[in-house]
Design a protein around this motif. Structure first.
Motif, PDB file in Angstrom:
ATOM      1  N   VAL A 138       0.858  -1.177   0.000  1.00  0.00           N
ATOM      2  CA  VAL A 138       0.000   0.000   0.000  1.00  0.00           C
ATOM      3  C   VAL A 138       0.898   1.232   0.000  1.00  0.00           C
ATOM      4  O   VAL A 138       1.832   1.322   0.805  1.00  0.00           O
ATOM      5  CB  VAL A 138      -0.918   0.030   1.244  1.00  0.00           C
ATOM      6  CG1 VAL A 138      -1.823   1.239   1.210  1.00  0.00           C
ATOM      7  CG2 VAL A 138      -1.724  -1.241   1.361  1.00  0.00           C
ATOM      8  N   THR A 139       0.641   2.157  -0.905  1.00  0.00           N
ATOM      9  CA  THR A 139       1.373   3.429  -0.935  1.00  0.00           C
ATOM     10  C   THR A 139       0.376   4.577  -0.994  1.00  0.00           C
ATOM     11  O   THR A 139      -0.731   4.435  -1.495  1.00  0.00           O
ATOM     12  CB  THR A 139       2.338   3.521  -2.141  1.00  0.00           C
ATOM     13  OG1 THR A 139       1.598   3.303  -3.341  1.00  0.00           O
ATOM     14  CG2 THR A 139       3.456   2.511  -2.030  1.00  0.00           C
ATOM     15  N   TYR A 140       0.826   5.717  -0.485  1.00  0.00           N
ATOM     16  CA  TYR A 140      -0.003   6.916  -0.412  1.00  0.00           C
ATOM     17  C   TYR A 140       0.656   7.987  -1.260  1.00  0.00           C
ATOM     18  O   TYR A 140       1.865   8.200  -1.170  1.00  0.00           O
ATOM     19  CB  TYR A 140      -0.096   7.351   1.054  1.00  0.00           C
ATOM     20  CG  TYR A 140      -0.860   8.611   1.301  1.00  0.00           C
ATOM     21  CD1 TYR A 140      -2.244   8.602   1.346  1.00  0.00           C
ATOM     22  CD2 TYR A 140      -0.197   9.817   1.526  1.00  0.00           C
ATOM     23  CE1 TYR A 140      -2.951   9.768   1.604  1.00  0.00           C
ATOM     24  CE2 TYR A 140      -0.899  10.973   1.784  1.00  0.00           C
ATOM     25  CZ  TYR A 140      -2.276  10.943   1.816  1.00  0.00           C
ATOM     26  OH  TYR A 140      -2.975  12.092   2.069  1.00  0.00           O
ATOM     27  N   HIS A 141      -0.127   8.668  -2.086  1.00  0.00           N
ATOM     28  CA  HIS A 141       0.398   9.719  -2.958  1.00  0.00           C
ATOM     29  C   HIS A 141      -0.456  10.971  -2.834  1.00  0.00           C
ATOM     30  O   HIS A 141      -1.667  10.888  -2.662  1.00  0.00           O
ATOM     31  CB  HIS A 141       0.370   9.286  -4.435  1.00  0.00           C
ATOM     32  CG  HIS A 141       1.126   8.050  -4.714  1.00  0.00           C
ATOM     33  ND1 HIS A 141       2.483   8.020  -4.852  1.00  0.00           N
ATOM     34  CD2 HIS A 141       0.705   6.783  -4.882  1.00  0.00           C
ATOM     35  CE1 HIS A 141       2.871   6.791  -5.097  1.00  0.00           C
ATOM     36  NE2 HIS A 141       1.802   6.015  -5.110  1.00  0.00           N
ATOM     37  N   GLU A 142       0.201  12.102  -2.945  1.00  0.00           N
ATOM     38  CA  GLU A 142      -0.491  13.386  -3.025  1.00  0.00           C
ATOM     39  C   GLU A 142      -0.022  14.076  -4.295  1.00  0.00           C
ATOM     40  O   GLU A 142       1.178  14.122  -4.564  1.00  0.00           O
ATOM     41  CB  GLU A 142      -0.169  14.248  -1.812  1.00  0.00           C
ATOM     42  CG  GLU A 142      -0.739  13.696  -0.543  1.00  0.00           C
ATOM     43  CD  GLU A 142      -0.320  14.480   0.675  1.00  0.00           C
ATOM     44  OE1 GLU A 142       0.624  15.298   0.556  1.00  0.00           O
ATOM     45  OE2 GLU A 142      -0.908  14.283   1.738  1.00  0.00           O
ATOM     46  N   ARG A 143      -0.981  14.592  -5.054  1.00  0.00           N
ATOM     47  CA  ARG A 143      -0.651  15.259  -6.318  1.00  0.00           C
ATOM     48  C   ARG A 143      -1.422  16.555  -6.413  1.00  0.00           C
ATOM     49  O   ARG A 143      -2.586  16.625  -6.043  1.00  0.00           O
ATOM     50  CB  ARG A 143      -1.008  14.368  -7.503  1.00  0.00           C
ATOM     51  CG  ARG A 143      -0.235  13.091  -7.516  1.00  0.00           C
ATOM     52  CD  ARG A 143      -0.558  12.285  -8.744  1.00  0.00           C
ATOM     53  NE  ARG A 143       0.221  11.052  -8.689  1.00  0.00           N
ATOM     54  CZ  ARG A 143      -0.222   9.883  -9.090  1.00  0.00           C
ATOM     55  NH1 ARG A 143      -1.420   9.772  -9.599  1.00  0.00           N
ATOM     56  NH2 ARG A 143       0.534   8.823  -9.003  1.00  0.00           N
ATOM     57  N   GLN A 144      -0.756  17.574  -6.961  1.00  0.00           N
ATOM     58  CA  GLN A 144      -1.441  18.830  -7.217  1.00  0.00           C
ATOM     59  C   GLN A 144      -2.114  18.762  -8.577  1.00  0.00           C
ATOM     60  O   GLN A 144      -1.603  18.136  -9.512  1.00  0.00           O
ATOM     61  CB  GLN A 144      -0.463  19.996  -7.214  1.00  0.00           C
ATOM     62  CG  GLN A 144      -0.030  20.383  -5.824  1.00  0.00           C
ATOM     63  CD  GLN A 144       0.789  21.646  -5.844  1.00  0.00           C
ATOM     64  OE1 GLN A 144       1.638  21.813  -6.695  1.00  0.00           O
ATOM     65  NE2 GLN A 144       0.518  22.534  -4.905  1.00  0.00           N
ATOM     66  N   ILE A 145      -3.241  19.443  -8.682  1.00  0.00           N
ATOM     67  CA  ILE A 145      -3.973  19.434  -9.947  1.00  0.00           C
ATOM     68  C   ILE A 145      -3.196  20.194 -11.010  1.00  0.00           C
ATOM     69  O   ILE A 145      -3.157  19.791 -12.154  1.00  0.00           O
ATOM     70  CB  ILE A 145      -5.372  20.027  -9.740  1.00  0.00           C
ATOM     71  CG1 ILE A 145      -6.086  19.161  -8.744  1.00  0.00           C
ATOM     72  CG2 ILE A 145      -6.094  20.219 -11.041  1.00  0.00           C
ATOM     73  CD1 ILE A 145      -7.493  18.868  -8.947  1.00  0.00           C
TER      74      ILE A 145
END
Length: 187
Positions: A97-104
Protein backbone atom coordinates in the motif's frame (compact mmCIF):
# COMPACT_ATOMS: atom_id res chain seq x y z
CA UNK A 1 -1.20 -12.55 11.31
CA UNK A 2 -3.85 -10.32 9.77
CA UNK A 3 -6.16 -7.70 11.29
CA UNK A 4 -8.86 -10.32 11.82
CA UNK A 5 -6.46 -12.08 14.25
CA UNK A 6 -6.04 -8.93 16.38
CA UNK A 7 -8.65 -8.91 19.18
CA UNK A 8 -8.36 -5.14 19.76
CA UNK A 9 -9.91 -4.55 16.31
CA UNK A 10 -12.97 -6.75 16.81
CA UNK A 11 -16.08 -4.64 16.58
CA UNK A 12 -14.18 -1.60 15.34
CA UNK A 13 -15.37 0.03 12.13
CA UNK A 14 -14.23 3.05 10.10
CA UNK A 15 -16.71 4.46 7.59
CA UNK A 16 -16.24 7.35 5.19
CA UNK A 17 -18.98 8.63 2.90
CA UNK A 18 -18.93 10.68 -0.27
CA UNK A 19 -18.77 14.42 0.35
CA UNK A 20 -21.63 15.74 -1.77
CA UNK A 21 -20.50 19.41 -1.71
CA UNK A 22 -17.91 19.23 -4.56
CA UNK A 23 -20.20 17.06 -6.70
CA UNK A 24 -23.15 19.36 -6.04
CA UNK A 25 -21.14 22.44 -7.05
CA UNK A 26 -19.93 20.75 -10.24
CA UNK A 27 -23.42 19.53 -11.17
CA UNK A 28 -25.03 22.91 -10.46
CA UNK A 29 -22.41 24.67 -12.59
CA UNK A 30 -23.03 22.17 -15.41
CA UNK A 31 -26.80 22.56 -15.15
CA UNK A 32 -26.39 26.34 -15.29
CA UNK A 33 -24.15 26.14 -18.36
CA UNK A 34 -26.38 23.65 -20.19
CA UNK A 35 -29.46 25.63 -19.11
CA UNK A 36 -28.04 28.75 -20.74
CA UNK A 37 -27.28 26.76 -23.88
CA UNK A 38 -30.85 25.45 -23.84
CA UNK A 39 -32.32 28.91 -23.48
CA UNK A 40 -30.08 30.19 -26.28
CA UNK A 41 -31.19 27.40 -28.62
CA UNK A 42 -34.81 28.05 -27.68
CA UNK A 43 -34.54 31.80 -28.20
CA UNK A 44 -32.29 32.01 -31.27
CA UNK A 45 -32.79 28.73 -33.09
CA UNK A 46 -36.39 28.17 -32.00
CA UNK A 47 -35.74 24.47 -31.43
CA UNK A 48 -36.36 22.21 -28.50
CA UNK A 49 -33.13 22.14 -26.43
CA UNK A 50 -32.86 18.35 -26.48
CA UNK A 51 -29.04 18.14 -26.40
CA UNK A 52 -28.62 20.47 -23.38
CA UNK A 53 -31.40 18.62 -21.55
CA UNK A 54 -29.75 15.26 -22.25
CA UNK A 55 -26.42 16.66 -21.05
CA UNK A 56 -28.05 17.80 -17.78
CA UNK A 57 -29.61 14.38 -17.24
CA UNK A 58 -26.30 12.63 -18.00
CA UNK A 59 -24.46 14.91 -15.55
CA UNK A 60 -26.92 14.25 -12.73
CA UNK A 61 -26.96 10.52 -13.50
CA UNK A 62 -23.15 10.28 -13.45
CA UNK A 63 -22.77 12.05 -10.09
CA UNK A 64 -25.86 10.52 -8.44
CA UNK A 65 -23.87 8.26 -6.02
CA UNK A 66 -22.01 11.32 -4.70
CA UNK A 67 -25.11 13.55 -4.60
CA UNK A 68 -27.37 11.01 -2.86
CA UNK A 69 -25.13 8.35 -1.28
CA UNK A 70 -26.92 5.12 -0.40
CA UNK A 71 -23.84 3.28 0.84
CA UNK A 72 -20.61 4.37 2.44
CA UNK A 73 -17.73 4.96 0.02
CA UNK A 74 -15.17 3.15 2.21
CA UNK A 75 -15.93 0.79 5.06
CA UNK A 76 -13.06 -0.70 7.10
CA UNK A 77 -13.73 -3.62 9.46
CA UNK A 78 -11.67 -6.44 10.96
CA UNK A 79 -12.69 -8.66 8.02
CA UNK A 80 -11.36 -6.28 5.35
CA UNK A 81 -12.31 -3.12 3.51
CA UNK A 82 -15.32 -2.57 1.30
CA UNK A 83 -15.55 -0.04 -1.50
CA UNK A 84 -18.91 1.06 -2.87
CA UNK A 85 -19.50 -0.76 -6.13
CA UNK A 86 -16.58 -3.18 -5.74
CA UNK A 87 -17.08 -5.32 -2.66
CA UNK A 88 -15.18 -6.66 0.35
CA UNK A 89 -11.46 -7.29 0.06
CA UNK A 90 -9.89 -9.09 3.05
CA UNK A 91 -6.78 -7.58 4.63
CA UNK A 92 -4.85 -10.76 3.89
CA UNK A 93 -5.25 -10.12 0.13
CA UNK A 94 -3.27 -6.85 0.31
CA UNK A 95 0.34 -6.91 -0.82
CA UNK A 96 1.65 -3.34 -0.72
CA UNK A 97 0.00 0.00 0.00
CA UNK A 98 1.37 3.43 -0.94
CA UNK A 99 0.00 6.92 -0.41
CA UNK A 100 0.40 9.72 -2.96
CA UNK A 101 -0.49 13.39 -3.02
CA UNK A 102 -0.65 15.26 -6.32
CA UNK A 103 -1.44 18.83 -7.22
CA UNK A 104 -3.97 19.43 -9.95
CA UNK A 105 -1.72 22.06 -11.59
CA UNK A 106 1.54 23.88 -10.94
CA UNK A 107 -0.08 26.79 -9.08
CA UNK A 108 1.10 27.08 -5.45
CA UNK A 109 -2.51 27.30 -4.22
CA UNK A 110 -3.73 24.40 -6.36
CA UNK A 111 -5.92 21.73 -4.86
CA UNK A 112 -4.11 18.61 -3.72
CA UNK A 113 -5.63 15.20 -4.37
CA UNK A 114 -4.73 12.18 -2.26
CA UNK A 115 -4.54 8.65 -3.66
CA UNK A 116 -4.10 5.28 -1.99
CA UNK A 117 -2.48 2.69 -4.27
CA UNK A 118 -3.09 -0.93 -3.29
CA UNK A 119 -1.37 -3.89 -4.92
CA UNK A 120 -3.20 -7.12 -4.19
CA UNK A 121 -1.47 -10.49 -3.87
CA UNK A 122 -4.15 -12.11 -6.05
CA UNK A 123 -6.32 -11.05 -8.96
CA UNK A 124 -9.56 -9.18 -8.29
CA UNK A 125 -11.62 -12.30 -9.02
CA UNK A 126 -9.85 -14.13 -6.17
CA UNK A 127 -9.33 -11.18 -3.80
CA UNK A 128 -12.91 -9.88 -3.64
CA UNK A 129 -14.75 -12.24 -1.28
CA UNK A 130 -18.15 -10.51 -1.30
CA UNK A 131 -18.61 -8.52 -4.51
CA UNK A 132 -21.23 -5.77 -4.53
CA UNK A 133 -24.19 -6.61 -6.69
CA UNK A 134 -25.03 -3.52 -8.64
CA UNK A 135 -27.39 -2.75 -11.48
CA UNK A 136 -25.66 -2.66 -14.89
CA UNK A 137 -25.84 1.12 -15.18
CA UNK A 138 -23.77 1.61 -11.98
CA UNK A 139 -20.49 1.23 -13.91
CA UNK A 140 -21.18 4.55 -15.70
CA UNK A 141 -21.65 6.43 -12.45
CA UNK A 142 -19.00 8.18 -10.36
CA UNK A 143 -16.91 6.18 -7.91
CA UNK A 144 -13.78 6.86 -5.90
CA UNK A 145 -11.73 3.85 -7.03
CA UNK A 146 -10.29 2.42 -10.23
CA UNK A 147 -8.95 -0.99 -11.14
CA UNK A 148 -5.61 -0.96 -12.93
CA UNK A 149 -4.71 -4.28 -14.48
CA UNK A 150 -5.59 -7.52 -12.71
CA UNK A 151 -4.47 -6.73 -9.18
CA UNK A 152 -3.85 -2.99 -8.71
CA UNK A 153 -6.40 -0.68 -7.11
CA UNK A 154 -6.29 3.12 -6.89
CA UNK A 155 -8.56 4.82 -4.34
CA UNK A 156 -9.23 8.57 -4.45
CA UNK A 157 -9.32 9.79 -0.84
CA UNK A 158 -10.10 13.41 -1.67
CA UNK A 159 -13.84 14.06 -1.95
CA UNK A 160 -14.84 11.96 1.06
CA UNK A 161 -16.27 13.22 4.36
CA UNK A 162 -13.11 12.30 6.30
CA UNK A 163 -9.73 13.85 5.58
CA UNK A 164 -7.25 11.78 3.56
CA UNK A 165 -4.93 11.71 6.58
CA UNK A 166 -7.67 10.20 8.78
CA UNK A 167 -8.47 7.56 6.17
CA UNK A 168 -4.78 6.74 5.81
CA UNK A 169 -4.42 6.38 9.58
CA UNK A 170 -7.46 4.11 9.71
CA UNK A 171 -5.91 1.89 7.02
CA UNK A 172 -2.66 1.81 9.03
CA UNK A 173 -4.52 0.77 12.20
CA UNK A 174 -6.31 -2.09 10.45
CA UNK A 175 -3.23 -3.17 8.47
CA UNK A 176 -0.98 -3.00 11.53
CA UNK A 177 1.90 -1.29 9.72
CA UNK A 178 2.64 2.20 8.32
CA UNK A 179 1.84 3.07 4.73
CA UNK A 180 4.65 4.49 2.63
CA UNK A 181 4.29 7.98 1.21
CA UNK A 182 4.33 11.63 2.35
CA UNK A 183 3.01 12.37 5.84
CA UNK A 184 1.02 15.26 7.24
CA UNK A 185 0.84 17.45 4.15
CA UNK A 186 -2.94 17.68 4.05
CA UNK A 187 -4.79 19.34 6.92
Amino acid sequence: MGPSDRPELLGRVFISDFDSRPARAFVLAGIGLFGLAGFASLAFLRTIPLVPLLCMVALVFHFAPALWPRKSAINLTADGFRLDGLGLIPWEAIGTVTYHERQINQNANARVIALLEIELIATFNLAIVRPDTNPPWRRWQARNWRKVGDSHLTILLSGLTDSPRDIRQAFEVFLGYPITGPRGLIA
